[in-house]
Design a protein around this motif. Structure first.
Motif, PDB file in Angstrom:
ATOM      1  N   VAL A   1       0.839  -1.199   0.000  1.00  0.00           N
ATOM      2  CA  VAL A   1       0.000   0.000   0.000  1.00  0.00           C
ATOM      3  C   VAL A   1       0.873   1.247   0.000  1.00  0.00           C
ATOM      4  O   VAL A   1       0.641   2.190  -0.781  1.00  0.00           O
ATOM      5  CB  VAL A   1      -0.945   0.000   1.228  1.00  0.00           C
ATOM      6  CG1 VAL A   1      -1.639   1.371   1.364  1.00  0.00           C
ATOM      7  CG2 VAL A   1      -1.985  -1.106   1.107  1.00  0.00           C
TER       8      VAL A   1
ATOM      9  N   ILE B   1       1.148   4.269  -2.711  1.00  0.00           N
ATOM     10  CA  ILE B   1       0.949   5.666  -2.310  1.00  0.00           C
ATOM     11  C   ILE B   1       2.108   6.515  -2.811  1.00  0.00           C
ATOM     12  O   ILE B   1       1.918   7.623  -3.333  1.00  0.00           O
ATOM     13  CB  ILE B   1       0.828   5.784  -0.775  1.00  0.00           C
ATOM     14  CG1 ILE B   1      -0.460   5.107  -0.286  1.00  0.00           C
ATOM     15  CG2 ILE B   1       0.826   7.258  -0.348  1.00  0.00           C
ATOM     16  CD1 ILE B   1      -0.571   5.038   1.232  1.00  0.00           C
TER      17      ILE B   1
ATOM     18  N   SER C   1      -6.508   6.003  -2.704  1.00  0.00           N
ATOM     19  CA  SER C   1      -7.034   4.809  -2.031  1.00  0.00           C
ATOM     20  C   SER C   1      -7.911   3.950  -2.944  1.00  0.00           C
ATOM     21  O   SER C   1      -7.802   2.717  -2.946  1.00  0.00           O
ATOM     22  CB  SER C   1      -7.826   5.217  -0.788  1.00  0.00           C
ATOM     23  OG  SER C   1      -6.987   5.764   0.191  1.00  0.00           O
ATOM     24  N   LYS C   2      -8.769   4.580  -3.744  1.00  0.00           N
ATOM     25  CA  LYS C   2      -9.653   3.823  -4.616  1.00  0.00           C
ATOM     26  C   LYS C   2      -8.849   3.025  -5.645  1.00  0.00           C
ATOM     27  O   LYS C   2      -9.145   1.849  -5.910  1.00  0.00           O
ATOM     28  CB  LYS C   2     -10.628   4.770  -5.329  1.00  0.00           C
ATOM     29  CG  LYS C   2     -11.642   4.053  -6.212  1.00  0.00           C
ATOM     30  CD  LYS C   2     -12.609   5.041  -6.848  1.00  0.00           C
ATOM     31  CE  LYS C   2     -13.612   4.305  -7.731  1.00  0.00           C
ATOM     32  NZ  LYS C   2     -14.573   5.254  -8.372  1.00  0.00           N
TER      33      LYS C   2
ATOM     34  N   GLU D   1     -11.760  -0.288  -0.430  1.00  0.00           N
ATOM     35  CA  GLU D   1     -11.186   1.022  -0.128  1.00  0.00           C
ATOM     36  C   GLU D   1     -11.108   1.237   1.378  1.00  0.00           C
ATOM     37  O   GLU D   1     -10.186   1.875   1.885  1.00  0.00           O
ATOM     38  CB  GLU D   1     -12.028   2.116  -0.783  1.00  0.00           C
ATOM     39  CG  GLU D   1     -11.398   3.502  -0.703  1.00  0.00           C
ATOM     40  CD  GLU D   1     -12.175   4.532  -1.506  1.00  0.00           C
ATOM     41  OE1 GLU D   1     -11.901   5.732  -1.351  1.00  0.00           O
ATOM     42  OE2 GLU D   1     -13.070   4.130  -2.293  1.00  0.00           O
TER      43      GLU D   1
ATOM     44  N   VAL E   1      -7.983  -0.354   2.598  1.00  0.00           N
ATOM     45  CA  VAL E   1      -6.831   0.481   2.236  1.00  0.00           C
ATOM     46  C   VAL E   1      -6.657   1.616   3.236  1.00  0.00           C
ATOM     47  O   VAL E   1      -5.555   1.891   3.716  1.00  0.00           O
ATOM     48  CB  VAL E   1      -6.988   1.053   0.815  1.00  0.00           C
ATOM     49  CG1 VAL E   1      -5.872   2.072   0.528  1.00  0.00           C
ATOM     50  CG2 VAL E   1      -6.962  -0.060  -0.218  1.00  0.00           C
ATOM     51  N   ASN E   2      -7.755   2.267   3.584  1.00  0.00           N
ATOM     52  CA  ASN E   2      -7.683   3.387   4.525  1.00  0.00           C
ATOM     53  C   ASN E   2      -7.248   2.929   5.913  1.00  0.00           C
ATOM     54  O   ASN E   2      -6.544   3.664   6.620  1.00  0.00           O
ATOM     55  CB  ASN E   2      -9.035   4.101   4.600  1.00  0.00           C
ATOM     56  CG  ASN E   2      -9.326   4.892   3.335  1.00  0.00           C
ATOM     57  OD1 ASN E   2      -8.409   5.359   2.652  1.00  0.00           O
ATOM     58  ND2 ASN E   2     -10.599   5.037   2.986  1.00  0.00           N
TER      59      ASN E   2
ATOM     60  N   ARG F   1      -3.597   2.576   5.733  1.00  0.00           N
ATOM     61  CA  ARG F   1      -2.968   3.898   5.756  1.00  0.00           C
ATOM     62  C   ARG F   1      -2.835   4.405   7.190  1.00  0.00           C
ATOM     63  O   ARG F   1      -1.789   4.943   7.589  1.00  0.00           O
ATOM     64  CB  ARG F   1      -3.768   4.894   4.910  1.00  0.00           C
ATOM     65  CG  ARG F   1      -3.799   4.579   3.426  1.00  0.00           C
ATOM     66  CD  ARG F   1      -4.632   5.599   2.661  1.00  0.00           C
ATOM     67  NE  ARG F   1      -3.915   6.852   2.531  1.00  0.00           N
ATOM     68  CZ  ARG F   1      -3.605   7.415   1.356  1.00  0.00           C
ATOM     69  NH1 ARG F   1      -3.927   6.813   0.213  1.00  0.00           N
ATOM     70  NH2 ARG F   1      -2.968   8.553   1.319  1.00  0.00           N
TER      71      ARG F   1
END
Length: 226
Positions: free
Chosen positions: A172, A176, A182-183, A193, A196-197, A200
């Motif tokens: 990830v 970035i 994120s999408k 998503e 993913v967040n 993060r």
């Protein structure tokens, strides 16, 4: 004041023959009353006030357990009888980044020099040595020891490997750094998503970073991503 001058004279003599770097702290004034001059040259420090030293060095993202260990040691020592409190030594082995943006592994031994009548720490000494083993991926180590009988009160090891960042988090972070949002990351990794967040958030916490840009810089510096 008389004790400060006595210690300053003693440390000045030791400094002339020792390879270690000495930092003597006055907790009443919240400042160092003695700092080895040679540390400015060896570790790239320009100033030696307490605040400047804190700003000059940055802990490796995986080594923040050292801060927790210092707090833990202080709580333990303050729970002991006053006459016992000077008999403990905290030893930390960890990585710092100097002003030249280079990581170095150091040993730091914390000892209490003087206490006030209430048993509060007044003067302390930090003896700093460069670790002969400058292995970049070796985790941090901290332990509290009784100096009379060498009993280890507690020992804390950091995580092995790169920062405790998982492989998925590394993927990830890599995306970035390449500019994906994120999408788009979710689509490439076939995850939601939302996941993913969450990754993060975890990355920022583990790297002690305030934002993605800072996390990327730290991750590149310690070799998590390229």
């Amino acid at each position: 004041m008389r004790k400060l001058k006595k210690y300053q004279a003693l440390f000045k003599k030791i400094n002339q023959v020792s390879l270690s770097y000495l930092f003597a702290m006055d907790y009443y004034r919240n400042e160092y009353f003695f700092v080895s001059d040679k540390i400015k040259r060896k570790l790239g420090v320009r100033f030696c006030s307490h605040e400047a030293l804190l700003q000059s060095f940055q802990l490796h993202p995986s080594d923040h357990l050292i801060v927790d260990s210092i707090c833990r040691a202080r709580r333990f020592i303050c729970s002991q009888a006053i006459e016992e409190r000077k008999k403990y030594r905290l030893v930390n082995n960890f990585r710092i980044c100097n002003e030249s943006m280079q990581y170095m592994r150091v040993y730091v031994q914390h000892s209490i020099l003087e206490m006030d009548k209430r048993g509060n720490i007044w003067l302390s000494l930090r003896k700093v040595d460069l670790d002969p083993d400058q292995e970049a991926n070796k985790p941090a180590l901290s332990f509290l020891q009784h100096v009379d009988n060498n009993e280890i009160i507690y020992r804390i090891h950091g995580n092995e490997g790169n920062d405790s960042i998982s492989e998925r988090e590394r993927e990830v972070l890599e995306l970035i750094s390449e500019g994906y949002v994120s999408k788009e990351i979710a689509e490439r990794l076939f995850i939601s998503e939302y996941t993913v967040n969450n990754h993060r958030k975890s990355i920022l916490k583990k790297l002690n970073a305030n934002n993605a840009s800072e996390a990327i810089k730290k991750a590149v510096k310690v070799g998590i991503i390229r």
